[in-house]
Design a protein around this motif. Structure first.
Motif, mmCIF file in Angstrom:
data_model
loop_
_atom_site.group_PDB
_atom_site.id
_atom_site.type_symbol
_atom_site.label_atom_id
_atom_site.label_comp_id
_atom_site.label_asym_id
_atom_site.label_seq_id
_atom_site.Cartn_x
_atom_site.Cartn_y
_atom_site.Cartn_z
ATOM 1 N N ARG A 63 8.290 7.961 -4.368
ATOM 2 C CA ARG A 63 7.464 6.782 -4.655
ATOM 3 C C ARG A 63 6.166 7.208 -5.336
ATOM 4 O O ARG A 63 5.547 8.210 -4.960
ATOM 5 C CB ARG A 63 7.154 6.061 -3.336
ATOM 6 C CG ARG A 63 6.299 4.834 -3.525
ATOM 7 C CD ARG A 63 6.165 4.029 -2.252
ATOM 8 N NE ARG A 63 5.169 2.968 -2.408
ATOM 9 C CZ ARG A 63 4.954 2.025 -1.506
ATOM 10 N NH1 ARG A 63 5.666 2.019 -0.385
ATOM 11 N NH2 ARG A 63 4.025 1.098 -1.711
ATOM 12 N N PRO A 64 5.722 6.455 -6.329
ATOM 13 C CA PRO A 64 4.483 6.818 -7.034
ATOM 14 C C PRO A 64 3.269 6.687 -6.124
ATOM 15 O O PRO A 64 3.229 5.876 -5.205
ATOM 16 C CB PRO A 64 4.422 5.823 -8.195
ATOM 17 C CG PRO A 64 5.264 4.671 -7.767
ATOM 18 C CD PRO A 64 6.362 5.264 -6.937
ATOM 19 N N VAL A 65 2.259 7.502 -6.409
ATOM 20 C CA VAL A 65 1.021 7.494 -5.633
ATOM 21 C C VAL A 65 0.049 6.510 -6.287
ATOM 22 O O VAL A 65 -0.427 6.738 -7.406
ATOM 23 C CB VAL A 65 0.400 8.908 -5.575
ATOM 24 C CG1 VAL A 65 -0.932 8.871 -4.834
ATOM 25 C CG2 VAL A 65 1.364 9.874 -4.896
ATOM 26 N N ASP A 66 -0.221 5.399 -5.576
ATOM 27 C CA ASP A 66 -1.132 4.393 -6.110
ATOM 28 C C ASP A 66 -1.874 3.724 -4.950
ATOM 29 O O ASP A 66 -1.668 4.050 -3.779
ATOM 30 C CB ASP A 66 -0.372 3.354 -6.954
ATOM 31 C CG ASP A 66 0.813 2.739 -6.203
ATOM 32 O OD1 ASP A 66 0.810 2.775 -4.952
ATOM 33 O OD2 ASP A 66 1.734 2.221 -6.859
ATOM 34 N N ASP A 67 -2.739 2.773 -5.282
ATOM 35 C CA ASP A 67 -3.543 2.102 -4.257
ATOM 36 C C ASP A 67 -2.674 1.369 -3.245
ATOM 37 O O ASP A 67 -2.998 1.312 -2.050
ATOM 38 C CB ASP A 67 -4.513 1.112 -4.912
ATOM 39 C CG ASP A 67 -5.661 1.821 -5.620
ATOM 40 O OD1 ASP A 67 -5.916 3.003 -5.300
ATOM 41 O OD2 ASP A 67 -6.293 1.197 -6.494
ATOM 42 N N GLU A 68 -1.581 0.806 -3.696
ATOM 43 C CA GLU A 68 -0.682 0.091 -2.788
ATOM 44 C C GLU A 68 -0.121 1.038 -1.720
ATOM 45 O O GLU A 68 -0.036 0.680 -0.542
ATOM 46 C CB GLU A 68 0.462 -0.552 -3.576
ATOM 47 C CG GLU A 68 1.390 -1.392 -2.700
ATOM 48 C CD GLU A 68 2.530 -2.019 -3.488
ATOM 49 O OE1 GLU A 68 3.419 -2.611 -2.845
ATOM 50 O OE2 GLU A 68 2.532 -1.900 -4.737
#
Length: 294
Positions: free
Chosen positions: A19-24
């Motif tokens: 999974r991508p690393v983002d604010d969510e």
């Protein structure tokens, strides 16, 4: 600590895969940590630290975030020499156990007495919970079962006098370890907390030093309430560490991180079952690894 396996299941699920690393992701991670009994303050601090590390190290996948989180948790939980319970050294070494009713304090004392006796130490239990007659009887049953000595007074007697007599008896008999059971004081009752402070002062008078260990026993299944108890007891006596009773499948594990992070108190002992042998030294690395196992 195999009994802890998978207590951070939701965290593990969130961070497993690519999974991508983002604010969510970070928002969901903070929510999962709070659900695992980590306080809002500590959870926010953890996520901020992970976020900063991910930026510096340019972490791009959730699996990398999981490893970063595990490393940060281990750094919080691992400390110096204060992290392990003192072995009996100066005769007598005194262990003062405090905590509210029903957390497993007397059982923890019996387990520790059993451990010390198995190592060849001479042990004396001090029945300073004179508030309830049943508490004295319970400790006497444990002393007989474990095969250690006991000093008791009548119900309603001055707990400080019991502690003083216990230490004097230990000196006279060449006892290695005195383990003191105290009344299950409600942390909201200031007069009872003052009595606990008095017991600590009597230890200093009899020994010429503070109790070698003052251990707060908390029930791991009570979550944030246990953290509040720790704050109140730390205000009354200088705690040296925490024993977590009932750290089994019904506990979420986050309380361990919160107590260490917010109060600076090391977790020294962990109760993982009902048998006398079910008392472990706390191992931070093993604990963190077990939290994420599936």
């Amino acid at each position: 600590m195999r009994i802890l396996k998978g207590l951070f299941g939701k965290v593990d699920q969130l961070l497993t895969g690519r999974r991508p690393v983002d604010d969510e992701l970070f928002d969901e991670l903070e929510e999962c940590l709070i659900q695992a009994d980590i306080s809002i303050r500590t959870a926010a601090k953890l996520v901020d630290t992970v976020r900063e590390e991910s930026r510096k190290k340019r972490l791009r996948e959730s699996e990398q975030i999981k490893e970063s989180l595990k490393d940060i948790l281990k750094r919080i939980l691992v400390s110096g020499a204060d992290a392990t319970l003192a072995e009996p050294k100066d005769k007598p070494t005194v262990y003062l156990f405090v905590g509210v009713n029903g957390v497993g304090k007397t059982t923890t004392i019996a387990k520790l007495a059993h451990r010390f006796k198995s190592k060849g130490y001479r042990v004396l239990l001090s029945a300073a919970d004179t508030f309830r007659a049943a508490a004295i009887d319970q400790l006497e049953i444990w002393a007989d079962r474990v095969g250690v000595e006991l000093v008791k007074h009548r119900p309603g007697a001055d707990p400080g006098a019991v502690v003083f007599d216990s230490i004097q008896a230990a000196i006279a008999r060449g006892i290695d370890a005195v383990i003191v059971d105290t009344a299950g004081r409600l942390h909201t009752k200031s007069n009872l907390m003052e009595e606990l402070s008095k017991i600590a002062r009597i230890c200093r008078k009899a020994l010429g030093r503070d109790p070698d260990e003052t251990i707060l026993v908390v029930d791991a299944t009570t979550g944030h309430n246990a953290v509040n108890q720790a704050r109140e007891f730390a205000a009354a006596v200088p705690l040296t560490g925490v024993a977590l009773a009932k750290l089994d499948g019904t506990a979420k594990g986050g309380i361990v991180v919160t107590i260490r992070d917010e109060l600076g108190l090391p977790i020294k002992l962990v109760g993982t079952g009902e048998k006398l042998d079910d008392l472990d030294d706390f191992d931070a690395e093993e604990f963190v690894n077990a939290l994420f196992e599936t």
